[in-house]
Design a protein around this motif. Structure first.
Motif, PDB file in Angstrom:
ATOM      1  N   MET A   1      -4.982  -2.347   4.378  1.00 55.70           N
ATOM      2  CA  MET A   1      -5.565  -1.584   5.496  1.00 55.70           C
ATOM      3  C   MET A   1      -7.073  -1.753   5.494  1.00 55.70           C
ATOM      4  SD  MET A   1      -3.235   1.766   5.062  1.00 55.70           S
ATOM      5  CE  MET A   1      -4.584   2.855   5.465  1.00 55.70           C
ATOM      6  N   TYR A   2      -7.692  -1.560   4.302  1.00 55.34           N
ATOM      7  CA  TYR A   2      -9.157  -1.570   4.325  1.00 55.34           C
ATOM      8  C   TYR A   2      -9.722  -2.974   4.386  1.00 55.34           C
ATOM      9  CZ  TYR A   2      -9.245   3.321   4.471  1.00 55.34           C
ATOM     10  OH  TYR A   2      -9.070   4.600   4.915  1.00 55.34           O
ATOM     11  N   LEU A   3      -8.857  -3.990   4.133  1.00 51.11           N
ATOM     12  CA  LEU A   3      -9.355  -5.353   4.361  1.00 51.11           C
ATOM     13  C   LEU A   3      -9.460  -5.617   5.860  1.00 51.11           C
ATOM     14  CD1 LEU A   3      -7.726  -7.772   1.780  1.00 51.11           C
ATOM     15  CD2 LEU A   3     -10.031  -6.901   1.907  1.00 51.11           C
ATOM     16  N   THR A   4      -8.500  -5.066   6.625  1.00 55.74           N
ATOM     17  CA  THR A   4      -8.607  -5.302   8.078  1.00 55.74           C
ATOM     18  C   THR A   4      -9.917  -4.684   8.580  1.00 55.74           C
ATOM     19  OG1 THR A   4      -7.387  -3.266   8.362  1.00 55.74           O
ATOM     20  CG2 THR A   4      -6.158  -5.301   8.581  1.00 55.74           C
ATOM     21  N   LEU A   5     -10.221  -3.470   8.096  1.00 52.36           N
ATOM     22  CA  LEU A   5     -11.467  -2.827   8.563  1.00 52.36           C
ATOM     23  C   LEU A   5     -12.664  -3.636   8.105  1.00 52.36           C
ATOM     24  CD1 LEU A   5     -12.868  -0.394   9.844  1.00 52.36           C
ATOM     25  CD2 LEU A   5     -12.945   0.614   7.566  1.00 52.36           C
ATOM     26  N   LEU A   6     -12.653  -4.054   6.819  1.00 50.62           N
ATOM     27  CA  LEU A   6     -13.802  -4.817   6.288  1.00 50.62           C
ATOM     28  C   LEU A   6     -14.004  -6.071   7.129  1.00 50.62           C
ATOM     29  CD1 LEU A   6     -15.801  -5.155   3.826  1.00 50.62           C
ATOM     30  CD2 LEU A   6     -14.074  -6.647   2.857  1.00 50.62           C
ATOM     31  N   GLU A   7     -12.878  -6.733   7.457  1.00 48.94           N
ATOM     32  CA  GLU A   7     -12.994  -7.991   8.205  1.00 48.94           C
ATOM     33  C   GLU A   7     -13.616  -7.723   9.562  1.00 48.94           C
ATOM     34  OE1 GLU A   7      -9.847 -10.614   8.056  1.00 48.94           O
ATOM     35  OE2 GLU A   7     -10.450 -11.748   9.809  1.00 48.94           O
ATOM     36  N   ARG A   8     -13.129  -6.677  10.254  1.00 47.43           N
ATOM     37  CA  ARG A   8     -13.647  -6.457  11.615  1.00 47.43           C
ATOM     38  C   ARG A   8     -15.119  -6.051  11.561  1.00 47.43           C
ATOM     39  NH1 ARG A   8      -9.393  -2.718  14.637  1.00 47.43           N
ATOM     40  NH2 ARG A   8     -10.983  -2.770  16.241  1.00 47.43           N
ATOM     41  N   LYS A   9     -15.480  -5.275  10.537  1.00 54.20           N
ATOM     42  CA  LYS A   9     -16.896  -4.865  10.431  1.00 54.20           C
ATOM     43  C   LYS A   9     -17.784  -6.069  10.141  1.00 54.20           C
ATOM     44  CE  LYS A   9     -18.019  -0.499  10.039  1.00 54.20           C
ATOM     45  NZ  LYS A   9     -18.639   0.237  11.174  1.00 54.20           N
ATOM     46  N   VAL A  10     -17.354  -6.909   9.170  1.00 58.19           N
ATOM     47  CA  VAL A  10     -18.242  -8.014   8.749  1.00 58.19           C
ATOM     48  C   VAL A  10     -18.359  -9.034   9.879  1.00 58.19           C
ATOM     49  CG1 VAL A  10     -18.339  -9.994   7.202  1.00 58.19           C
ATOM     50  CG2 VAL A  10     -17.872  -7.724   6.294  1.00 58.19           C
ATOM     51  N   VAL A  11     -17.197  -9.393  10.483  1.00 55.71           N
ATOM     52  CA  VAL A  11     -17.271 -10.385  11.571  1.00 55.71           C
ATOM     53  C   VAL A  11     -18.105  -9.796  12.715  1.00 55.71           C
ATOM     54  CG1 VAL A  11     -15.901 -11.595  13.303  1.00 55.71           C
ATOM     55  CG2 VAL A  11     -15.130 -11.516  10.950  1.00 55.71           C
ATOM     56  N   GLY A  12     -17.980  -8.494  12.940  1.00 56.36           N
ATOM     57  CA  GLY A  12     -18.796  -7.849  13.981  1.00 56.36           C
ATOM     58  C   GLY A  12     -20.272  -7.989  13.650  1.00 56.36           C
TER      59      GLY A  12
ATOM     60  N   PRO B   1     -15.755  -1.515  14.383  1.00 55.08           N
ATOM     61  CA  PRO B   1     -15.201  -0.186  14.690  1.00 55.08           C
ATOM     62  C   PRO B   1     -15.943   0.915  13.955  1.00 55.08           C
ATOM     63  CG  PRO B   1     -13.717  -1.451  13.295  1.00 55.08           C
ATOM     64  CD  PRO B   1     -14.794  -2.378  13.706  1.00 55.08           C
ATOM     65  N   ASN B   2     -16.483   1.884  14.682  1.00 56.28           N
ATOM     66  CA  ASN B   2     -17.094   3.021  13.982  1.00 56.28           C
ATOM     67  C   ASN B   2     -16.760   4.322  14.697  1.00 56.28           C
ATOM     68  OD1 ASN B   2     -18.451   2.835  16.288  1.00 56.28           O
ATOM     69  ND2 ASN B   2     -20.500   2.965  15.399  1.00 56.28           N
ATOM     70  N   ARG B   3     -15.757   4.310  15.547  1.00 58.33           N
ATOM     71  CA  ARG B   3     -15.409   5.526  16.306  1.00 58.33           C
ATOM     72  C   ARG B   3     -14.480   6.416  15.493  1.00 58.33           C
ATOM     73  NH1 ARG B   3     -18.822   6.862  19.608  1.00 58.33           N
ATOM     74  NH2 ARG B   3     -19.572   5.170  20.879  1.00 58.33           N
TER      75      ARG B   3
ATOM     76  N   PRO C   1      -8.084   1.948  10.050  1.00 53.14           N
ATOM     77  CA  PRO C   1      -6.797   1.394   9.624  1.00 53.14           C
ATOM     78  C   PRO C   1      -5.657   2.364   9.881  1.00 53.14           C
ATOM     79  CG  PRO C   1      -8.450   1.085   7.923  1.00 53.14           C
ATOM     80  CD  PRO C   1      -9.073   1.941   8.959  1.00 53.14           C
ATOM     81  N   LEU C   2      -5.921   3.685   9.689  1.00 52.96           N
ATOM     82  CA  LEU C   2      -4.823   4.637   9.956  1.00 52.96           C
ATOM     83  C   LEU C   2      -4.425   4.558  11.420  1.00 52.96           C
ATOM     84  CD1 LEU C   2      -5.838   7.793   7.905  1.00 52.96           C
ATOM     85  CD2 LEU C   2      -4.215   5.981   7.357  1.00 52.96           C
ATOM     86  N   ALA C   3      -5.483   4.511  12.268  1.00 50.63           N
ATOM     87  CA  ALA C   3      -5.178   4.439  13.713  1.00 50.63           C
ATOM     88  C   ALA C   3      -4.364   3.176  13.994  1.00 50.63           C
ATOM     89  CB  ALA C   3      -6.482   4.415  14.496  1.00 50.63           C
ATOM     90  N   ASP C   4      -4.790   2.037  13.391  1.00 49.20           N
ATOM     91  CA  ASP C   4      -4.018   0.798  13.630  1.00 49.20           C
ATOM     92  C   ASP C   4      -2.600   0.974  13.136  1.00 49.20           C
ATOM     93  OD1 ASP C   4      -6.221  -0.288  14.638  1.00 49.20           O
ATOM     94  OD2 ASP C   4      -6.764  -1.506  12.898  1.00 49.20           O
ATOM     95  N   GLY C   5      -2.467   1.599  11.952  1.00 48.66           N
ATOM     96  CA  GLY C   5      -1.123   1.770  11.391  1.00 48.66           C
ATOM     97  C   GLY C   5      -0.253   2.572  12.344  1.00 48.66           C
TER      98      GLY C   5
END
Lengths: 171, 195, 368, 102
Positions: C31-42, C50-52, C61-65
């Motif tokens: 879960m937190y790799l998906t967030l890390l990836e989106r933050k870093v690529v952003g 994502p920061n909302r 990640p919870l929301a995505d889940g």
């Protein structure tokens, strides 16, 4: 600790039963792709049986080569040769009954042989663990000739298979 | 050219962008996103959204005289005006009904240019939402009314110029009126009629 | 506790604890790799990422889940139900199994197999089977194309990956991941294999093949959105797609973890606690993977295959030879210079060989 | 742990199923799968015997390696032939391939 041994022993017997069932499915299922998948299940079951025989290097090699490579080959072949519509044709020919009879007879014969004869069981039969080092030592010292012959054979198979399967150049 | 150098050069570019996003300001390659609802970008003065009607001091003295020019000029025909009549039936210089259909209006601003009486201007307020298209988005006269102070607040230069021009016209008219009054007072005694 | 537990219960309890730890670690890292990836690529594209949801997007990640769980799970009618259903499960199983062998800290290897490394390679090679099932089961030409491409890529990148690991086994003399990390313990925990010439080259090759193995960034031909919709997981939605997604991220975590274990000295480090060293190294490698994604365009199929067979494979064979020489040569500067020289020469030579590659003129069978 | 005979019976089962499959299947790839099954049964026997009876347990496993290598080689060539055959005859059902020369 005996309970643990019983659980492990029950696990191994379950694994054996699972592999035999998967083998039966692999041979009888009509859709060939499912047959290949059941065969993959048998391979993983057999890798589990190798683990129970403390042959863990062999189990890993079995998974790596059989499930990783040979299954890929088999499934590629199935994909390339399967025409969608025709898997409805009966997969087995007229020999079914005769073959089934032969199978049962030979099963009984082999089983009685394997149960009746008194095998020279060693005393430390199940206990010895084989380290990878000893295996490598055996492979490269006592059996180095077959090792080299196998590598030659693999090279020739590689080249042969490419030549056979190569699309002949449209001149 | 060694095999991997092109890749490394490209990677350094993105690494610079990644680090810049933490340490650089919005204009030197850093992050320039404005997080909308919390922080806003000030609208440019000439930003146009839906029109509004202007009134001086109190909503009664409307500048609009219901001359219907803007309704005629409006390309998508989204303005509907009906003149107001007093009790005796004489027409008044006020619109009784002034409807703008916001679902049709395309914020072109032609009504603002066409209006000779500086009565209708384009607004800056764009966060408009209505539950349904039919009646909620059809704005009537009272919904459209906005004060001159608001107009000065959102478009200071234009409003200032218009107010100056109107004040000057006011003085000229007052001067002319005063002048006319003086002219009337200076010759109250017309010569006696010749017999 | 009332009385002490019989010993067999203790064994089962310890097994369950390690299983629970991994079952918790796997999905949470994913879960937190998906967030890390989106933050870093952003951040690499001058935007925030994502920061909302939550403080800095931490609950994203919870929301995505939840989104993935509540999405409708569509099964195409011509699909082969068994293969279509089993494929996502069979992709996640190896991704989770492989966690058992990774040494997270000094004593923290779940199962210390003495064939640990081979276990890792064998299990990660079974994912081709699951990809076949996914692509063939969903009876859709995009997924079939994607399946074929990804299997061809995984098979051809598995060979250099396995061969690039051989020098490490040759030097440490054991297949167990724990022994490999222990062997890198000299100089106060900094005697990593990457500081040897053959180690550096093997690390680069292993890492590249690892990235190709989990179909990520420059090698993400199989799920090339622009060409074949989403490759082998086109026909999946809802929870099944989430499983594919989870497997991909867990693979990238385990590949980085193994690269750190083999070449960056796993949990070896001077001062900090052992597991912190491990996670720092792994996350640096994951950052590099994401960095690849933020920068590099996608490979063409022939470039992909050329790189694997004509460049990486010969390089690994030479690397094994150099590692053999390194093992027997005395520990002097001459050894370092010679092996570095041989390797850079072969790198340059192979690069020259591959330079002049002009694809042969295509022979069209039917269209003239 | 588990006596030798149980392993032998398990291997017999696999062996017999393999033979049954090889005889009964119409599709060549089906026969190839059955053949691999037989080779795996042999492998199990090798390892079981080497673990329980032979003084040096490595022999059985080494032979199992060789069997795996040869089975892989055999599968490659077999499937190459199947592909070549399919390209010519458009079918790989055994009873439809009964003409030596077209």
């Amino acid at each position: 600790m005996t309970h643990l041994y019983d659980i492990v022993k029950f696990g191994i017997y379950a694994l054996m039963a699972f592999s035999v069932l998967a083998a039966i499915l692999a041979v009888t299922v009509r859709n060939l792709f499912h047959a290949a998948l059941c065969f993959a299940a048998v391979l993983i079951g057999i890798a589990g049986v190798f683990l129970s025989l403390h042959a863990d290097f062999l189990a890993m090699v079995q998974i790596l080569i059989y499930v990783g490579a040979v299954m890929t080959l088999v499934i590629f072949a199935i994909m390339l040769t399967e025409r969608f519509g025709d898997n409805s044709s009966p997969q087995n020919n007229s020999l079914t009954l005769a073959a089934f009879g032969l199978a049962i007879v030979s099963l009984i014969a082999f089983s009685t042989i394997s149960v009746k004869t008194r095998w020279p069981i060693q005393e430390n039969a199940g206990a010895l663990h084989l380290s990878v080092g000893e295996l490598a030592y055996a492979l490269l010292n006592t059996y180095v000739l077959p090792f080299e012959v196998i590598s030659v054979l693999l090279i020739t198979t590689l080249i042969g298979a490419v030549i056979i399967a190569k699309k002949d150049r449209v001149s | 050219m060694i095999f991997g150098t092109g890749i490394i050069k490209g990677m350094l570019v993105t690494l610079k962008a990644f680090l810049a996003s933490y340490f650089k300001g919005p204009h030197e390659g850093g992050i320039f996103t404005v997080e909308y609802p919390e922080k806003r970008l000030a609208e440019k003065e000439r930003f146009r959204n839906f029109p509004f009607l202007l009134y001086d001091q109190t909503p009664e003295n409307l500048r609009c005289v219901a001359c219907d020019i803007c309704a005629k000029e409006c390309p998508p025909k989204c303005i509907y005006i009906v003149r107001d009549f007093d009790k005796e039936g004489r027409p008044l210089k006020r619109p009784a009904i002034f409807d703008i259909d916001f679902t049709v209006c395309m914020n072109c601003g032609i009504c603002e240019e066409a209006c000779p009486f500086d009565a209708i201007f384009m607004d800056h307020e764009f966060e408009i939402a209505g539950p349904d298209r039919q009646n909620k988005m059809l704005y009537h006269r009272d919904d459209l009314l906005k004060s001159n102070e608001y107009f000065n607040k959102i478009r200071p230069t234009d409003a200032g110029a218009i107010d100056a021009r109107r004040r000057e016209a006011e003085e000229k008219k007052k001067a002319a009126a005063a002048q006319a009054v003086k002219a009337k007072t200076t010759q109250p005694q017309p010569e006696p009629p010749k017999t | 506790m009332a009385g002490f537990l019989p010993d067999w219960v203790l064994v089962i309890k310890s097994v369950l604890i390690s299983i629970a730890a991994i079952a918790f670690l796997g999905p949470v890292t994913m879960m937190y790799l998906t967030l890390l990836e989106r933050k870093v690529v952003g951040r690499m594209q001058n935007r925030i990422g994502p920061n909302r949801v939550g403080k800095w997007g931490l609950l994203q990640p919870l929301a995505d889940g939840v989104k993935m769980l509540t999405k409708e799970d569509i099964v195409p009618t011509p699909a082969d139900p068994i293969a279509h259903f089993l494929a996502p499960i069979l992709i996640v199983v190896p991704a989770l199994l492989v966690f058992a062998v990774i040494p997270f800290g000094r004593g923290m290897t779940a199962v210390d197999l003495n064939v640990g490394l081979l276990f890792f390679i064998a299990i990660s090679s079974t994912t081709t089977l699951a990809i076949f099932m996914a692509s063939w089961g969903s009876r859709n030409k995009f997924s079939l194309l994607g399946g074929m491409r990804s299997v061809a890529q995984m098979v051809s990148y598995e060979v250099p990956m396995v061969l690039s690991v051989v020098p490490v086994i040759l030097i440490t003399g054991s297949l167990s991941t724990n022994d490999i990390v222990l062997a890198q313990g000299g100089w106060g925990g900094l005697k990593w294999f990457i500081f040897t010439p053959w180690g550096l080259l093997a690390f680069i090759i292993f890492y590249l093949c690892g990235v190709a193995e989990c179909n990520r960034s420059p090698f993400d031909l199989p799920e090339a959105e622009s060409e074949i919709v989403a490759g082998f997981h086109t026909e999946y939605s809802g929870m099944k797609f989430a499983l594919f997604y989870m497997a991909e991220f867990m693979n990238s975590f385990t590949i980085s973890a193994l690269a750190a274990t083999l070449f960056l000295g796993g949990w070896q480090g001077p001062v900090l606690p052992s597991w912190l060293w491990f996670f720092m190294k792994t996350y640096v490698l994951i950052f590099i993977m994401i960095w690849f994604r933020g920068t590099l365009p996608r490979f063409r199929v022939d470039q992909l295959m050329n790189l694997a067979w004509k460049f990486l494979l010969p390089l690994t064979l030479i690397n094994i030879f150099v590692a053999g020489f390194w093992y027997f040569a005395p520990n002097t500067i001459v050894r370092v210079l010679m092996s570095a020289g041989v390797l850079s020469l072969s790198f340059w030579g192979l690069q020259k060989l591959n330079q002049g590659y002009a694809p042969e003129k295509r022979v069209y069978q039917f269209g003239d | 742990m588990i006596p030798l005979t149980h392993y032998l019976i398990f291997a017999n089962f696999l062996f017999v199923i393999g033979i049954f499959g090889a005889l009964v299947r119409r599709n060549i790839i089906g026969i190839l799968i059955a053949l691999e099954l037989i080779l795996n049964a042999v492998n199990v026997n090798f390892v079981a015997f080497s673990q329980n009876t032979s003084p040096d347990p490595a022999t059985g496993q080494i032979f199992a390696f060789f069997v795996i290598a040869i089975a892989a080689a055999e599968a490659t060539v077999g499937l190459a032939i199947v592909l070549a055959l399919f390209r010519v005859r458009k079918t790989i059902l055994t009873d439809e391939i009964h003409l030596l020369k077209w």
